[in-house]
Write an enzyme that holds these catalytic residues in place. Sequence first.
Site, PDB file in Angstrom:
ATOM      1  N   LYS A 218      -7.102  13.319   6.013  1.00  0.00           N
ATOM      2  CA  LYS A 218      -5.910  13.675   5.239  1.00  0.00           C
ATOM      3  C   LYS A 218      -5.221  14.929   5.815  1.00  0.00           C
ATOM      4  O   LYS A 218      -5.806  15.628   6.664  1.00  0.00           O
ATOM      5  CB  LYS A 218      -6.323  13.896   3.778  1.00  0.00           C
ATOM      6  CG  LYS A 218      -6.921  12.643   3.122  1.00  0.00           C
ATOM      7  CD  LYS A 218      -7.164  12.860   1.634  1.00  0.00           C
ATOM      8  CE  LYS A 218      -7.741  11.619   0.981  1.00  0.00           C
ATOM      9  NZ  LYS A 218      -7.797  11.729  -0.485  1.00  0.00           N
TER      10      LYS A 218
ATOM     11  N   TYR B 179      -1.768   3.523  -2.058  1.00  0.00           N
ATOM     12  CA  TYR B 179      -2.462   3.965  -3.272  1.00  0.00           C
ATOM     13  C   TYR B 179      -1.942   3.252  -4.531  1.00  0.00           C
ATOM     14  O   TYR B 179      -2.098   3.780  -5.640  1.00  0.00           O
ATOM     15  CB  TYR B 179      -2.320   5.473  -3.436  1.00  0.00           C
ATOM     16  CG  TYR B 179      -3.266   6.288  -2.560  1.00  0.00           C
ATOM     17  CD1 TYR B 179      -4.644   6.178  -2.690  1.00  0.00           C
ATOM     18  CD2 TYR B 179      -2.781   7.209  -1.627  1.00  0.00           C
ATOM     19  CE1 TYR B 179      -5.514   6.931  -1.919  1.00  0.00           C
ATOM     20  CE2 TYR B 179      -3.643   7.977  -0.837  1.00  0.00           C
ATOM     21  CZ  TYR B 179      -5.003   7.825  -0.998  1.00  0.00           C
ATOM     22  OH  TYR B 179      -5.864   8.576  -0.234  1.00  0.00           O
TER      23      TYR B 179
ATOM     24  N   ASN C  27      -9.050  16.634  -0.316  1.00  0.00           N
ATOM     25  CA  ASN C  27     -10.478  16.357  -0.102  1.00  0.00           C
ATOM     26  C   ASN C  27     -10.772  15.767   1.275  1.00  0.00           C
ATOM     27  O   ASN C  27     -11.755  15.071   1.475  1.00  0.00           O
ATOM     28  CB  ASN C  27     -11.048  15.499  -1.246  1.00  0.00           C
ATOM     29  CG  ASN C  27     -10.456  14.109  -1.315  1.00  0.00           C
ATOM     30  OD1 ASN C  27      -9.497  13.804  -0.618  1.00  0.00           O
ATOM     31  ND2 ASN C  27     -11.033  13.258  -2.144  1.00  0.00           N
TER      32      ASN C  27
ATOM     33  N   HIS D 235     -10.369  10.037   3.283  1.00  0.00           N
ATOM     34  CA  HIS D 235     -10.377   8.861   2.406  1.00  0.00           C
ATOM     35  C   HIS D 235     -11.248   7.810   3.069  1.00  0.00           C
ATOM     36  O   HIS D 235     -11.258   7.698   4.294  1.00  0.00           O
ATOM     37  CB  HIS D 235      -8.963   8.286   2.227  1.00  0.00           C
ATOM     38  CG  HIS D 235      -8.977   6.911   1.626  1.00  0.00           C
ATOM     39  ND1 HIS D 235      -9.060   6.706   0.267  1.00  0.00           N
ATOM     40  CD2 HIS D 235      -8.990   5.677   2.210  1.00  0.00           C
ATOM     41  CE1 HIS D 235      -9.108   5.401   0.039  1.00  0.00           C
ATOM     42  NE2 HIS D 235      -9.067   4.752   1.200  1.00  0.00           N
TER      43      HIS D 235
ATOM     44  N   GLU E 181      -7.265  -2.558   3.236  1.00  0.00           N
ATOM     45  CA  GLU E 181      -6.799  -1.252   3.735  1.00  0.00           C
ATOM     46  C   GLU E 181      -6.677  -1.244   5.261  1.00  0.00           C
ATOM     47  O   GLU E 181      -5.742  -0.663   5.809  1.00  0.00           O
ATOM     48  CB  GLU E 181      -7.743  -0.140   3.256  1.00  0.00           C
ATOM     49  CG  GLU E 181      -7.673   0.035   1.749  1.00  0.00           C
ATOM     50  CD  GLU E 181      -8.463   1.234   1.242  1.00  0.00           C
ATOM     51  OE1 GLU E 181      -9.146   1.909   2.044  1.00  0.00           O
ATOM     52  OE2 GLU E 181      -8.392   1.497   0.021  1.00  0.00           O
TER      53      GLU E 181
HETATM   54  P1  CMP Z   1      -9.203   9.030  -2.257  1.00  0.00           P
HETATM   55  O1  CMP Z   1     -10.584   8.593  -1.898  1.00  0.00           O
HETATM   56  O2  CMP Z   1      -8.215   9.121  -1.158  1.00  0.00           O
HETATM   57  O3  CMP Z   1      -8.627   8.059  -3.390  1.00  0.00           O
HETATM   58  C1  CMP Z   1      -7.634   8.474  -4.318  1.00  0.00           C
HETATM   59  C2  CMP Z   1      -7.392   9.951  -4.272  1.00  0.00           C
HETATM   60  O4  CMP Z   1      -6.754  10.517  -5.385  1.00  0.00           O
HETATM   61  C3  CMP Z   1      -8.730  10.661  -4.194  1.00  0.00           C
HETATM   62  O5  CMP Z   1      -9.317  10.456  -2.936  1.00  0.00           O
HETATM   63  C4  CMP Z   1      -8.324  12.087  -4.525  1.00  0.00           C
HETATM   64  O6  CMP Z   1      -7.995  12.836  -3.379  1.00  0.00           O
HETATM   65  C5  CMP Z   1      -7.048  11.918  -5.336  1.00  0.00           C
HETATM   66  N1  CMP Z   1      -7.205  12.483  -6.677  1.00  0.00           N
HETATM   67  C6  CMP Z   1      -6.487  13.497  -7.177  1.00  0.00           C
HETATM   68  N2  CMP Z   1      -6.859  13.760  -8.420  1.00  0.00           N
HETATM   69  C7  CMP Z   1      -7.845  12.894  -8.750  1.00  0.00           C
HETATM   70  C8  CMP Z   1      -8.639  12.679  -9.915  1.00  0.00           C
HETATM   71  N3  CMP Z   1      -8.494  13.422 -10.999  1.00  0.00           N
HETATM   72  N4  CMP Z   1      -9.568  11.696  -9.877  1.00  0.00           N
HETATM   73  C9  CMP Z   1      -9.716  10.920  -8.761  1.00  0.00           C
HETATM   74  N5  CMP Z   1      -8.982  11.086  -7.620  1.00  0.00           N
HETATM   75  C10 CMP Z   1      -8.065  12.067  -7.627  1.00  0.00           C
END
Ligand code: CMP
Length: 145
Positions: A11, A51, A114, A117, A128
């Site tokens: 990311k 998403y 984070n 992904h 995906e």
């Molecule tokens: P990812 O695995 O990319 O899938 C969806 C993303 O939404 C997740 O990682 C997080 O980075 C983001 N996200 C932001 N807020 C939340 C939340 N409260 N719960 C889950 N995912 C979140």
Amino acid sequence: MAIERTLSIIKPDGVEKGVIGKVIARFEEQGLKPIAIRLTQLSKADAEGFYAVHKARSFFADLVKFMTSGPVVLMVLEGEGAVAKNREIMGATDPAKAAPGTLRKDFATNIEKNTVHGSDSLENAKVEVSYFFPEVQIHSYQWKK
Ligand code: CMP
């Protein structure tokens, strides 16, 4: 265990922190081979489509904004049990809950920033991978023990 493919994204926070090489090294060291890689900046439509499953969630708009805020690295990883292995290497979505030695524990800032992904199931991995990579851009190679 079967050889699988999964989608990985480094990311914008991971690219900005300069940990592209470190992230890829962890995958390679633990048996996941990148068989397609592209550095790009996602459009709003790209991120919203990718998403779409989270469209109703409160964090959706912020997630799209963040994912389009800078370059990302899109990768297809291949290996034995690649979907689960990638998730193990990444750690929990929230870095505060991620196990020691995982990518998110070591590099992530918070649940949004984070760092990586990864597809959450084999079924979603197929969707995906094909969202970003036509088969012709995927270069699977011979496994050597
Ligand atoms: P990812 O695995 O990319 O899938 C969806 C993303 O939404 C997740 O990682 C997080 O980075 C983001 N996200 C932001 N807020 C939340 C939340 N409260 N719960 C889950 N995912 C979140």
